[in-house]
Design a protein around this motif. Structure first.
Motif, PDB file in Angstrom:
ATOM      1  N   LEU A  79      35.860  41.287  43.565  1.00 30.73           N
ATOM      2  CA  LEU A  79      35.213  40.073  43.079  1.00 30.73           C
ATOM      3  C   LEU A  79      35.775  38.839  43.778  1.00 30.73           C
ATOM      4  N   SER A  80      37.094  38.763  43.890  1.00 29.66           N
ATOM      5  CA  SER A  80      37.743  37.612  44.535  1.00 29.66           C
ATOM      6  C   SER A  80      37.285  37.451  45.973  1.00 29.66           C
ATOM      7  N   SER A  81      37.225  38.562  46.704  1.00 32.13           N
ATOM      8  CA  SER A  81      36.841  38.455  48.115  1.00 32.13           C
ATOM      9  C   SER A  81      35.366  38.099  48.269  1.00 32.13           C
ATOM     10  N   THR A  82      34.518  38.641  47.420  1.00 30.34           N
ATOM     11  CA  THR A  82      33.093  38.335  47.480  1.00 30.34           C
ATOM     12  C   THR A  82      32.837  36.864  47.150  1.00 30.34           C
ATOM     13  N   LEU A  83      33.556  36.348  46.160  1.00 35.61           N
ATOM     14  CA  LEU A  83      33.330  34.980  45.692  1.00 35.61           C
ATOM     15  C   LEU A  83      34.250  33.972  46.374  1.00 35.61           C
ATOM     16  N   MET A  84      35.113  34.448  47.270  1.00 34.39           N
ATOM     17  CA  MET A  84      36.056  33.589  47.993  1.00 34.39           C
ATOM     18  C   MET A  84      36.892  32.750  47.027  1.00 34.39           C
ATOM     19  N   LEU A  85      37.463  33.428  46.040  1.00 34.42           N
ATOM     20  CA  LEU A  85      38.312  32.790  45.042  1.00 34.42           C
ATOM     21  C   LEU A  85      39.725  33.322  45.154  1.00 34.42           C
ATOM     22  N   THR A  86      40.681  32.505  44.764  1.00 36.45           N
ATOM     23  CA  THR A  86      42.048  32.991  44.662  1.00 36.45           C
ATOM     24  C   THR A  86      42.134  33.927  43.464  1.00 36.45           C
ATOM     25  N   THR A  87      43.176  34.729  43.434  1.00 37.30           N
ATOM     26  CA  THR A  87      43.323  35.630  42.286  1.00 37.30           C
ATOM     27  C   THR A  87      43.520  34.834  40.994  1.00 37.30           C
ATOM     28  N   GLY A  88      44.205  33.684  41.097  1.00 39.50           N
ATOM     29  CA  GLY A  88      44.385  32.843  39.916  1.00 39.50           C
ATOM     30  C   GLY A  88      43.072  32.295  39.398  1.00 39.50           C
ATOM     31  N   GLY A  89      42.228  31.827  40.304  1.00 39.48           N
ATOM     32  CA  GLY A  89      40.919  31.326  39.909  1.00 39.48           C
ATOM     33  C   GLY A  89      40.059  32.414  39.297  1.00 39.48           C
ATOM     34  N   MET A  90      40.154  33.601  39.874  1.00 37.57           N
ATOM     35  CA  MET A  90      39.382  34.726  39.348  1.00 37.57           C
ATOM     36  C   MET A  90      39.878  35.118  37.956  1.00 37.57           C
ATOM     37  N   THR A  91      41.183  35.136  37.771  1.00 38.40           N
ATOM     38  CA  THR A  91      41.744  35.511  36.474  1.00 38.40           C
ATOM     39  C   THR A  91      41.237  34.586  35.374  1.00 38.40           C
ATOM     40  N   GLY A  92      41.196  33.291  35.643  1.00 32.05           N
ATOM     41  CA  GLY A  92      40.699  32.344  34.640  1.00 32.05           C
ATOM     42  C   GLY A  92      39.257  32.612  34.261  1.00 32.05           C
ATOM     43  N   ARG A  93      38.430  32.886  35.252  1.00 35.91           N
ATOM     44  CA  ARG A  93      37.018  33.181  34.965  1.00 35.91           C
ATOM     45  C   ARG A  93      36.889  34.484  34.180  1.00 35.91           C
ATOM     46  N   LEU A  94      37.634  35.494  34.609  1.00 37.19           N
ATOM     47  CA  LEU A  94      37.557  36.782  33.916  1.00 37.19           C
ATOM     48  C   LEU A  94      38.031  36.651  32.474  1.00 37.19           C
ATOM     49  N   ASP A  95      39.103  35.890  32.251  1.00 45.66           N
ATOM     50  CA  ASP A  95      39.602  35.690  30.881  1.00 45.66           C
ATOM     51  C   ASP A  95      38.512  35.104  29.998  1.00 45.66           C
TER      52      ASP A  95
END
Length: 169
Positions: A79-95
């Motif tokens: 998901l992070s690589s597809t959306l070009m997000l940092t893991t931190g940014g992805m974690t916030g969205r997933l939470d």
């Protein structure tokens, strides 16, 4: 310029021409309009997603899982690589999406250290409705062009995008 009405970008170009007639502002005419169009449509689409309780960024996560096909599961890294997000940014969205019961995280059966992110039934329903709402807004805006001109614009933008991705920075 054609016989069309002038817009805000034309006003900016006219101002530059008055103070710096030596500048070639063709690129500014194109990218100024692309930028303004992106902002305007981004705001409209954001409003279309609001009734579903999601932002554009959250829509992107849900849509990426939906486009993955059944079982609508990807790793956070995918998901992070597809959306070009940092893991931190992805974690916030997933939470946030997990708290809303739109997705769930579970251990990856193939990797003890990994996780899987999967759309829930509620998430599937939300993304299917939200994508239609967003497309309706986009389709209404595009209706200002004929079908042929819309296809031509899509082709030109594809060509421009490919050119910017292949050029040195």
């Amino acid at each position: 310029m054609t016989a069309q009405r002038k817009d805000a970008v034309d006003a900016i170009i006219d101002q530059w021409a008055a103070v710096r007639p030596d500048l070639d502002t063709k690129a500014m005419e194109v990218f100024g309009r692309i930028y303004r169009l992106g902002r305007a449509m981004g705001d409209r689409v954001e409003q279309a997603y609001a009734p579903y309780g999601i932002s554009r960024g959250e829509f992107d996560v849900l849509a990426t899982l939906r486009r993955a096909g059944e079982p609508y599961t990807l790793s956070p890294r995918q998901l992070s690589s597809t959306l070009m997000l940092t893991t931190g940014g992805m974690t916030g969205r997933l939470d946030k999406l997990e708290r809303a019961a739109l997705l769930r995280r579970s251990p990856d059966p193939h990797d003890r250290r990994g996780l899987q992110v999967t759309l829930t039934d509620k998430g599937l329903s939300v993304i299917d409705e939200a994508v239609e709402a967003g497309l309706t807004v986009q389709t209404q805006a595009l209706a200002t062009l004929t079908e042929d001109r819309a296809a031509q614009l899509a082709d030109l933008l594809r060509e421009l995008l490919q050119g910017t991705q292949n050029s040195p920075e």
